[in-house]
Write a protein that holds these residues in place. Structure first.
Motif, PDB file in Angstrom:
ATOM      1  N   SER A 329       1.043  -1.232   0.068  1.00  0.00           N
ATOM      2  CA  SER A 329      -0.570   0.106   0.007  1.00  0.00           C
ATOM      3  C   SER A 329       0.745   1.253   0.201  1.00  0.00           C
ATOM      4  CB  SER A 329      -1.049  -0.044   1.573  1.00  0.00           C
ATOM      5  OG  SER A 329      -0.232   0.207   2.712  1.00  0.00           O
ATOM      6  N   GLY A 330       2.083   0.686  -0.319  1.00  0.00           N
ATOM      7  CA  GLY A 330       2.893   2.175  -0.048  1.00  0.00           C
ATOM      8  C   GLY A 330       2.861   3.404  -1.836  1.00  0.00           C
ATOM      9  N   ALA A 331       3.310   4.536  -2.110  1.00  0.00           N
ATOM     10  CA  ALA A 331       3.239   5.353  -2.418  1.00  0.00           C
ATOM     11  C   ALA A 331       4.351   5.226  -3.547  1.00  0.00           C
ATOM     12  CB  ALA A 331       3.131   6.617  -1.668  1.00  0.00           C
ATOM     13  N   ASP A 332       3.844   5.234  -4.752  1.00  0.00           N
ATOM     14  CA  ASP A 332       4.330   5.303  -5.770  1.00  0.00           C
ATOM     15  C   ASP A 332       4.856   3.881  -6.271  1.00  0.00           C
ATOM     16  OD1 ASP A 332       4.894   7.625  -7.146  1.00  0.00           O
ATOM     17  OD2 ASP A 332       6.385   8.033  -6.621  1.00  0.00           O
ATOM     18  N   GLU A 333       4.486   2.718  -6.047  1.00  0.00           N
ATOM     19  CA  GLU A 333       4.495   1.149  -6.111  1.00  0.00           C
ATOM     20  C   GLU A 333       4.369   0.614  -7.507  1.00  0.00           C
ATOM     21  OE1 GLU A 333       2.669  -1.067  -2.935  1.00  0.00           O
ATOM     22  OE2 GLU A 333       4.142  -0.978  -1.688  1.00  0.00           O
ATOM     23  N   TYR A 334       5.086   0.367  -8.450  1.00  0.00           N
ATOM     24  CA  TYR A 334       5.098  -0.314  -9.684  1.00  0.00           C
ATOM     25  C   TYR A 334       5.200  -1.396  -9.405  1.00  0.00           C
ATOM     26  CZ  TYR A 334       5.265   5.007 -10.394  1.00  0.00           C
ATOM     27  OH  TYR A 334       4.874   6.253 -10.390  1.00  0.00           O
ATOM     28  N   ALA A 335       4.170  -1.632 -11.418  1.00  0.00           N
ATOM     29  CA  ALA A 335       4.575  -3.483 -10.781  1.00  0.00           C
ATOM     30  C   ALA A 335       6.171  -3.359 -11.897  1.00  0.00           C
ATOM     31  CB  ALA A 335       3.414  -4.095 -11.482  1.00  0.00           C
ATOM     32  N   VAL A 336       6.015  -2.864 -13.063  1.00  0.00           N
ATOM     33  CA  VAL A 336       7.345  -3.368 -13.992  1.00  0.00           C
ATOM     34  C   VAL A 336       7.346  -1.988 -13.806  1.00  0.00           C
ATOM     35  CG1 VAL A 336       8.386  -4.151 -16.490  1.00  0.00           C
ATOM     36  CG2 VAL A 336       6.708  -5.645 -14.456  1.00  0.00           C
ATOM     37  N   ASP A 337       8.665  -1.261 -13.557  1.00  0.00           N
ATOM     38  CA  ASP A 337       8.491   0.186 -13.687  1.00  0.00           C
ATOM     39  C   ASP A 337      10.005  -0.200 -15.345  1.00  0.00           C
ATOM     40  OD1 ASP A 337       9.824   2.668 -13.779  1.00  0.00           O
ATOM     41  OD2 ASP A 337      10.960   2.415 -11.968  1.00  0.00           O
ATOM     42  N   CYS A 338       9.712   0.589 -16.558  1.00  0.00           N
ATOM     43  CA  CYS A 338      10.438   0.276 -17.725  1.00  0.00           C
ATOM     44  C   CYS A 338      11.492   2.138 -17.513  1.00  0.00           C
ATOM     45  CB  CYS A 338       9.907   0.415 -18.838  1.00  0.00           C
ATOM     46  SG  CYS A 338      10.237   1.217 -20.036  1.00  0.00           S
ATOM     47  N   PHE A 339      12.117   1.917 -16.310  1.00  0.00           N
ATOM     48  CA  PHE A 339      12.740   3.211 -16.545  1.00  0.00           C
ATOM     49  C   PHE A 339      13.553   3.492 -17.599  1.00  0.00           C
ATOM     50  CE2 PHE A 339      15.939   6.282 -14.325  1.00  0.00           C
ATOM     51  CZ  PHE A 339      15.507   6.681 -13.222  1.00  0.00           C
ATOM     52  N   THR A 340      14.162   2.587 -18.115  1.00  0.00           N
ATOM     53  CA  THR A 340      14.635   3.448 -19.913  1.00  0.00           C
ATOM     54  C   THR A 340      15.145   1.920 -19.863  1.00  0.00           C
ATOM     55  OG1 THR A 340      16.355   4.668 -18.495  1.00  0.00           O
ATOM     56  CG2 THR A 340      17.011   4.436 -20.478  1.00  0.00           C
ATOM     57  N   CYS A 341      13.979   1.161 -20.678  1.00  0.00           N
ATOM     58  CA  CYS A 341      14.028   0.105 -21.622  1.00  0.00           C
ATOM     59  C   CYS A 341      13.622  -0.050 -22.876  1.00  0.00           C
ATOM     60  CB  CYS A 341      13.910  -0.915 -20.822  1.00  0.00           C
ATOM     61  SG  CYS A 341      11.903  -0.630 -20.695  1.00  0.00           S
ATOM     62  N   GLY A 342      13.357  -0.618 -23.738  1.00  0.00           N
ATOM     63  CA  GLY A 342      13.646  -0.727 -24.973  1.00  0.00           C
ATOM     64  C   GLY A 342      12.828  -2.153 -25.550  1.00  0.00           C
ATOM     65  N   ASP A 343      11.700  -2.341 -26.465  1.00  0.00           N
ATOM     66  CA  ASP A 343      11.816  -3.437 -27.165  1.00  0.00           C
ATOM     67  C   ASP A 343      11.368  -5.147 -26.272  1.00  0.00           C
ATOM     68  OD1 ASP A 343      12.335  -2.452 -29.626  1.00  0.00           O
ATOM     69  OD2 ASP A 343      15.165  -2.463 -29.445  1.00  0.00           O
ATOM     70  N   SER A 344      10.785  -5.017 -25.265  1.00  0.00           N
ATOM     71  CA  SER A 344      10.342  -5.812 -24.187  1.00  0.00           C
ATOM     72  C   SER A 344       8.739  -6.074 -24.585  1.00  0.00           C
ATOM     73  CB  SER A 344      11.167  -4.920 -22.610  1.00  0.00           C
ATOM     74  OG  SER A 344      12.105  -4.847 -22.551  1.00  0.00           O
ATOM     75  N   LEU A 345       8.627  -7.591 -23.685  1.00  0.00           N
ATOM     76  CA  LEU A 345       7.515  -7.882 -24.211  1.00  0.00           C
ATOM     77  C   LEU A 345       6.940  -8.348 -22.431  1.00  0.00           C
ATOM     78  CD1 LEU A 345       5.084  -9.138 -25.361  1.00  0.00           C
ATOM     79  CD2 LEU A 345       6.859 -11.507 -25.838  1.00  0.00           C
ATOM     80  N   PHE A 346       6.196  -7.726 -22.059  1.00  0.00           N
ATOM     81  CA  PHE A 346       4.468  -8.577 -21.324  1.00  0.00           C
ATOM     82  C   PHE A 346       3.933  -8.119 -21.244  1.00  0.00           C
ATOM     83  CE2 PHE A 346       7.264  -3.498 -20.200  1.00  0.00           C
ATOM     84  CZ  PHE A 346       8.675  -3.516 -20.060  1.00  0.00           C
ATOM     85  N   GLN A 347       3.357  -9.525 -21.161  1.00  0.00           N
ATOM     86  CA  GLN A 347       2.169 -10.399 -21.719  1.00  0.00           C
ATOM     87  C   GLN A 347       1.795 -11.188 -20.565  1.00  0.00           C
ATOM     88  OE1 GLN A 347       2.844 -12.443 -25.092  1.00  0.00           O
ATOM     89  NE2 GLN A 347       3.845 -13.993 -24.858  1.00  0.00           N
ATOM     90  N   ASN A 348       0.490 -11.933 -19.797  1.00  0.00           N
ATOM     91  CA  ASN A 348       0.198 -12.638 -20.087  1.00  0.00           C
ATOM     92  C   ASN A 348       0.328 -12.761 -18.076  1.00  0.00           C
ATOM     93  OD1 ASN A 348      -1.943 -14.635 -19.704  1.00  0.00           O
ATOM     94  ND2 ASN A 348      -0.364 -16.152 -19.381  1.00  0.00           N
ATOM     95  N   ASN A 349       0.743 -11.295 -17.571  1.00  0.00           N
ATOM     96  CA  ASN A 349       0.579 -11.100 -16.274  1.00  0.00           C
ATOM     97  C   ASN A 349      -0.551 -10.970 -15.064  1.00  0.00           C
ATOM     98  OD1 ASN A 349       3.686 -11.463 -16.422  1.00  0.00           O
ATOM     99  ND2 ASN A 349       3.111 -10.162 -17.910  1.00  0.00           N
ATOM    100  N   ILE A 350      -0.405 -11.035 -14.064  1.00  0.00           N
ATOM    101  CA  ILE A 350      -1.583 -10.140 -12.831  1.00  0.00           C
ATOM    102  C   ILE A 350      -0.962  -9.540 -12.078  1.00  0.00           C
ATOM    103  CG2 ILE A 350      -3.444 -11.095 -11.095  1.00  0.00           C
ATOM    104  CD1 ILE A 350      -3.375 -13.396 -12.697  1.00  0.00           C
ATOM    105  N   VAL A 351      -1.580  -8.786 -11.923  1.00  0.00           N
ATOM    106  CA  VAL A 351      -1.088  -6.974 -11.712  1.00  0.00           C
ATOM    107  C   VAL A 351      -1.896  -6.662  -9.781  1.00  0.00           C
ATOM    108  CG1 VAL A 351       0.163  -5.249 -10.790  1.00  0.00           C
ATOM    109  CG2 VAL A 351       0.323  -6.251 -12.809  1.00  0.00           C
ATOM    110  N   GLN A 352      -1.935  -6.550  -9.412  1.00  0.00           N
ATOM    111  CA  GLN A 352      -3.239  -6.815  -8.287  1.00  0.00           C
ATOM    112  C   GLN A 352      -2.710  -5.601  -7.103  1.00  0.00           C
ATOM    113  OE1 GLN A 352      -4.574 -10.674  -6.285  1.00  0.00           O
ATOM    114  NE2 GLN A 352      -6.072  -9.570  -4.845  1.00  0.00           N
TER     115      GLN A 352
END
Length: 430
Positions: A329-352
């Protein structure tokens, strides 16, 4: 092998075709699905290195030694049970770290002190290169030719410590810091506070290198495929080809890289990574990484305010799939943070129970597809399940996702261009 995750996700993930519909988008505006994620797909790696590592309590030294001693193309196997670890696990090139049958069976429970991985500590560190970023890169070169969209060869002024297979970042200056500077057709890069973004200019590499008018807000992140012999200026082969159509000499394009090799072909599979106590910065971190992955992994537990469950910094061709990320329950919590990234695949995940599922602080060429977001929360302000929260974002394919807040393209830190949002389901909120 896939435990409860696949049983839950299979109904969400339809058969995906990589065919492009040429009637809908011009080729120059498309994201090529086949270029996202690990090149050629995630390797199976059937051969196990040494004996299975049994559960224990203590530092990660035993695991790290097994990884260090593992032959390329093989995997280190965890036994069933809980590993109570007090230090960071470090992966290496061309080795997979794999649990027994999935995250319900093999649990890596962390407490203690993290080792610095990228811009903070991490419990699982997938790291190549040094701790340098865009604010003080190890090596910088002027990019003097090869600006055409689709080009796979660029000319650099020097190549010290550059090697085939390494991650290379290319960038250029913003177009200007006033609205009157917006004269170039179609694309305008600007990160000036109160003029074109809501936040201040921040620090590198979130808004490019430098600050104000000298910031390098446009970027792409590529892999080196060849290096011409002899003195420079010299031709450097890259993959993929240039995406953006507005690279130009007038904005002083440059390239930068680490003095040491990128990590490649590193994988984390079939485990749960949980933070049992404390305030860690990140749980899983990819840094100066290429063609690496996280598959069938549960990530959860205690995290610091502003921490990221999965963090990608100076990383490309990363696949994160079939995984479950649960927030606190913290502030600014992200599941996946692409801080500097490219050509990546994020598929078929559950984020809760997280503010945002896949946030892009600087991301180009990524595919975010067939993910399910539940119980997104408002802890000060709302953010999208897929969110642009930095400068230089471009060429995403956002397809088939299910989440309350949908896709947000905001301008707090910068702008995004050429984003395709297709066949998503969003119920909205408030």
């Amino acid at each position: 092998m896939r435990g409860f995750l696949i049983g839950l996700l299979v109904c969400l993930w339809p058969t995906i075709s990589v065919a492009q519909d040429t009637s809908m988008l011009a080729a120059s505006r498309k994201v090529d699905w086949t270029l996202a994620g690990v090149s050629g797909g995630i390797p199976a790696r059937a051969t196990q290195c040494g004996s299975e590592v049994a559960p224990y309590t203590g530092t990660a030294a035993t695991i790290n030694t097994a990884i260090t001693n593992c032959t390329a193309g093989q995997h280190v196997k965890f036994g069933a049970g809980t590993f109570n670890l007090t230090s960071t696990v470090n992966l290496k090139t061309d080795v997979t770290l794999r649990g027994t049958t999935g995250p319900n069976t093999t649990i890596l429970s962390f407490s203690g002190t993290q080792t610095t991985c990228s811009n903070g500590g991490a419990w699982v560190c997938i790291k190549g290169g040094t701790n340098s970023d865009g604010s003080s890169p190890d090596q910088t070169a002027n990019w003097t030719a090869g600006y055409t969209q689709g080009a796979t060869s660029i000319t650099l002024s020097q190549k010290t410590n550059l090697a085939v297979g390494m991650v290379l970042v290319i960038d250029q200056l913003v177009d200007g810091t006033t609205r009157a500077s917006d004269t170039w057709p179609d694309i305008f890069q600007c990160i000036a506070a109160t003029v074109c973004v809501q936040g201040n200019n921040g620090s590198a590499p979130l808004n490019g290198r430098g600050s104000g008018a000298t910031a390098r807000a446009q970027f792409e992140i590529v892999r080196v495929t060849s290096i011409a012999g002899g003195a420079c200026p010299c031709a450097i082969g890259i993959t993929p080809g240039l995406k953006m159509p507005n690279w130009q000499s007038g904005l002083t394009p440059q390239a930068w890289w680490s003095n040491t090799a990128s990590i490649t072909g590193a994988g984390l599979e079939d485990v749960r990574v949980t933070s049992a106590s404390g305030s860690p910065q990140h749980l899983v971190d990819f840094f100066w990484a290429t063609d690496s992955w996280m598959e069938n992994v549960q990530v959860d537990g205690a995290i610091s305010t502003g921490g990221k469950f999965v963090h990608l910094d100076l990383a490309r061709a990363i696949t994160i799939q079939h995984s479950y990320i649960f927030g606190t329950s913290g502030a600014d919590e992200y599941a996946v943070d692409c801080f500097t990234c490219g050509d990546s695949l994020f598929q078929n995940n559950i984020v809760q129970h997280l503010r945002s599922g896949f946030i892009h602080e600087m991301g180009v060429g990524n595919v975010i597809a067939y993910n399910y977001h539940i119980n997104q929360f408002d802890n000060g302000f709302l953010q999208g399940a897929q969110d642009n929260h930095g400068s230089g974002g471009a060429y995403w394919l956002v397809e088939g996702n299910d989440g309350a807040l949908g896709t947000e393209l905001e301008n707090y830190w910068g702008h995004a261009n050429f984003i395709t949002v297709f066949r998503n389901y969003s119920v909205g909120w408030q």
